[in-house]
Design a protein around this motif. Structure first.
Motif, PDB file in Angstrom:
ATOM      1  N   UNK A 433       0.835  -1.212   0.000  1.00 61.63           N
ATOM      2  CA  UNK A 433       0.000   0.000   0.000  1.00 61.63           C
ATOM      3  C   UNK A 433       0.863   1.253   0.000  1.00 61.63           C
ATOM      4  N   UNK A 434       1.926   1.206   0.827  1.00 63.89           N
ATOM      5  CA  UNK A 434       2.836   2.339   0.938  1.00 63.89           C
ATOM      6  C   UNK A 434       3.500   2.607  -0.410  1.00 63.89           C
ATOM      7  N   UNK A 435       3.934   1.525  -1.065  1.00 63.58           N
ATOM      8  CA  UNK A 435       4.596   1.668  -2.364  1.00 63.58           C
ATOM      9  C   UNK A 435       3.633   2.274  -3.375  1.00 63.58           C
ATOM     10  N   UNK A 436       2.353   1.781  -3.353  1.00 61.67           N
ATOM     11  CA  UNK A 436       1.355   2.305  -4.291  1.00 61.67           C
ATOM     12  C   UNK A 436       1.128   3.793  -4.027  1.00 61.67           C
ATOM     13  N   UNK A 437       1.020   4.148  -2.731  1.00 60.13           N
ATOM     14  CA  UNK A 437       0.798   5.554  -2.376  1.00 60.13           C
ATOM     15  C   UNK A 437       1.968   6.406  -2.843  1.00 60.13           C
ATOM     16  N   UNK A 438       3.190   5.843  -2.650  1.00 50.79           N
ATOM     17  CA  UNK A 438       4.380   6.579  -3.071  1.00 50.79           C
ATOM     18  C   UNK A 438       4.403   6.783  -4.580  1.00 50.79           C
ATOM     19  N   UNK A 439       3.994   5.688  -5.285  1.00 45.72           N
ATOM     20  CA  UNK A 439       3.978   5.793  -6.751  1.00 45.72           C
ATOM     21  C   UNK A 439       3.034   6.906  -7.178  1.00 45.72           C
ATOM     22  N   UNK A 440       1.809   6.882  -6.556  1.00 49.51           N
ATOM     23  CA  UNK A 440       0.811   7.905  -6.908  1.00 49.51           C
ATOM     24  C   UNK A 440       1.347   9.301  -6.610  1.00 49.51           C
TER      25      UNK A 440
END
Ligand SMILES: Cc1cc2nc3c(=O)[nH]c(=O)nc-3n(C[C@H](O)[C@H](O)[C@H](O)COP(=O)(O)OP(=O)(O)OC[C@H]3O[C@@H](n4cnc5c(N)ncnc54)[C@H](O)[C@@H]3O)c2cc1C
Length: 474
Positions: A433-440
């Motif tokens: 989730x953190x990685x996805x948020x960072x990507x966004x």
């Protein structure tokens, strides 16, 4: 055919005096294999059985035939060194092949052999699995496959088990049919089997040894004590070297499709802590062995315990109906190895096979018959494992307490392993989730953190975090 599966109304009580080359006490797996092999080699053989063929453990086992002993390879090496361990292991494999050779539909109709057995770990110990595979495959020439968690859980749908060792050359048979099949083969080879004939005393001194039963006397050049934990009066001191352990088993009523949904593996399954042992029989029934006591109890009293055990491992099966329960007493030695050898000239022992009785009793039967009749001295490999007093009544209490303690610590280790696995899965989801948020947000991911309990030694191929734990993470 009699209701117990035997094909002989002639297994009558001994009512007349008899002279033979070899007298075998006990018609379980061990005694019957000695009798069959000795008769095949041309000896005159009488088997004296206090109750009936397969009355105890031999007629109540689950039919899994695997190499090995009650004692682990590592413990064997520590005790007798690698070379002798290799020879003992090779003998245990010969025992497996001996059973395979006899357990055919042609020799034993209805024996229903099927391939493959799986030994599963209750804890997440991939590195131990690798070491074990190397030891078995490379040093002990045994065909094994390592199954990672995903593979195990694709076939056995429970989060209770982690890695597994698959033995493609292990197999299972109808255990009750096997013991009665052995009796039939022994009789065909010329051995005489007398049931309802308890041996009440023996006099092993002299060239011709004497045996007393309630209605007849026997004289024999060789006596083989294969009475396991019930031997009693003829050799009290020998009986006291065995801790009797009653193991309880059950078969469920047909479970229909839900069983195939839970277990697609067709062979035997056991765990490395020796707690549960099960397999599918007759298409959609579950045969299961688990609870143990050091005193005899009515098997039906354990139906509920087995039901609960099944529910713990496979909650998706819901409540299962138990159709039949049974038990048998195994003989546990203090060192964990069977008692195989000559106690004094012409007096032999074959007992203490524990939970690993099919391959080891087959091996013992061959070794003893061949030593008596053709000078094969390989039974001496078992000499380091002397007869050690099992502690009498105190030993039974201690044995039960230790057994309970071992089961409890295995259960705790299992619970801890499952907790760690769930924590890892939660951690994985959080990181994703953190990685996805960072990507966004267009930022770089933070350096990845090592979740608790995931320190794998170099070269180990420990599995990726389980994918199926998403539900727990929410
Ligand atoms: C529930 C259960 C499941 C098991 N599953 C497996 C399995 O899947 N695979 C495996 O390898 N092992 C298994 N085992 C272990 C295996 O069954 C035993 O190790 C094996 O049967 C022991 O055989 P035995 O011949 O030494 O003893 P026993 O089967 O105990 O036979 C000894 C015989 O001697 C007779 N006897 C004793 N004293 C006298 C006397 N004084 N006079 C005349 N007769 C006497 C007894 O009546 C008895 O019939 C299992 C055991 C149990 C209980």
């Amino acid at each position: 055919m009699r209701s117990d599966g035997s094909d002989s109304p002639e297994h009558a009580r001994l009512t007349f005096d008899l002279d033979v080359d070899i007298a075998v006490i006990g018609a379980g797996l061990a005694g019957l294999t000695v009798a069959l092999e000795a008769a095949r080699l041309g000896a005159s053989v009488a088997v004296l059985e206090g109750r009936h063929v397969g009355w105890n453990a031999s007629g109540h086992q689950l039919g899994t035939v695997m190499p090995g002993y009650g004692l682990s390879i590592a413990d064997l090496i520590a005790r007798i060194g690698i070379e002798d361990t290799r020879e003992l292991w090779a003998l245990s494999k010969q025992g497996v092949e001996y059973v395979r050779g006899l357990a055919t539909e042609q020799l034993m109709p209805g024996i229903a052999p099927s391939e493959g057995a799986l030994e599963l770990s209750n804890v997440d110990a991939g590195d131990r699995l690798i070491a074990r595979l190397q030891l078995l495959g490379e040093d002990f020439d045994t065909e094994v496959e390592g199954w990672q968690v995903e593979r195990v859980r694709a076939e056995i749908k429970t989060d209770r088990y982690f890695h597994g060792v698959y033995y493609p050359k292990a197999f299972q048979i109808d255990g009750r049919k096997y013991v009665h099949g052995l009796a039939a083969l022994a009789r065909r080879a010329g051995a005489r089997i007398f049931e309802d004939t308890p041996v009440v005393s023996i006099d092993p001194s002299g060239i011709r040894k004497r045996i007393v039963t309630p209605s007849a006397r026997l004289r024999a050049s060789q006596i083989v004590l294969a009475g396991n934990v019930h031997l009693g009066a003829p050799a009290h001191r020998l009986s006291e070297t065995l801790l009797p352990v009653w193991r309880y088993a059950a078969v469920t009523a047909p479970l229909g499709e839900r069983l195939a949904d839970a277990i697609s593996f067709k062979g035997s399954v056991s765990d490395t802590d020796g707690i549960d042992h099960f397999r599918i029989v007759e298409g959609d029934r579950l045969m299961w062995a688990s609870p143990e006591t050091t005193w005899a109890a009515r098997p039906d009293r354990f139906a509920g315990a087995i039901q609960r055990r099944i529910r713990t491992i496979f909650p998706q099966l819901g409540r299962v109906e138990i159709a039949e329960t049974w038990s048998g007493a195994i003989g546990q030695t203090v060192h964990g190895m069977p008692q195989i050898g000559q106690l004094r000239r012409g007096l032999w022992v074959a007992s203490g096979f524990g939970r690993h009785g099919l391959n080891t009793s087959a091996m013992a039967g061959q070794l003893i018959a061949r030593s008596i009749l053709s000078g094969d001295e390989r039974w001496r490999l078992f000499s380091p494992f002397e007869l050690v007093w099992a502690g009498g009544m105190t030993g039974r209490v201690a044995g039960f307490t230790i057994g309970m303690w071992e089961r409890a610590s295995a259960a705790t280790a299992g619970a801890l392993a499952r907790y760690r696995e769930r924590a890892r899965a939660r951690e994985g989801i959080r990181e994703a989730r953190l990685a996805a948020a960072n990507r966004q947000a267009g930022t770089r991911p933070p350096p990845s953190r090592q979740p608790p309990g995931r320190h794998h030694p170099q070269g180990s191929t420990a599995p990726a975090p389980a994918k199926s734990e998403g539900g727990d993470a929410s």
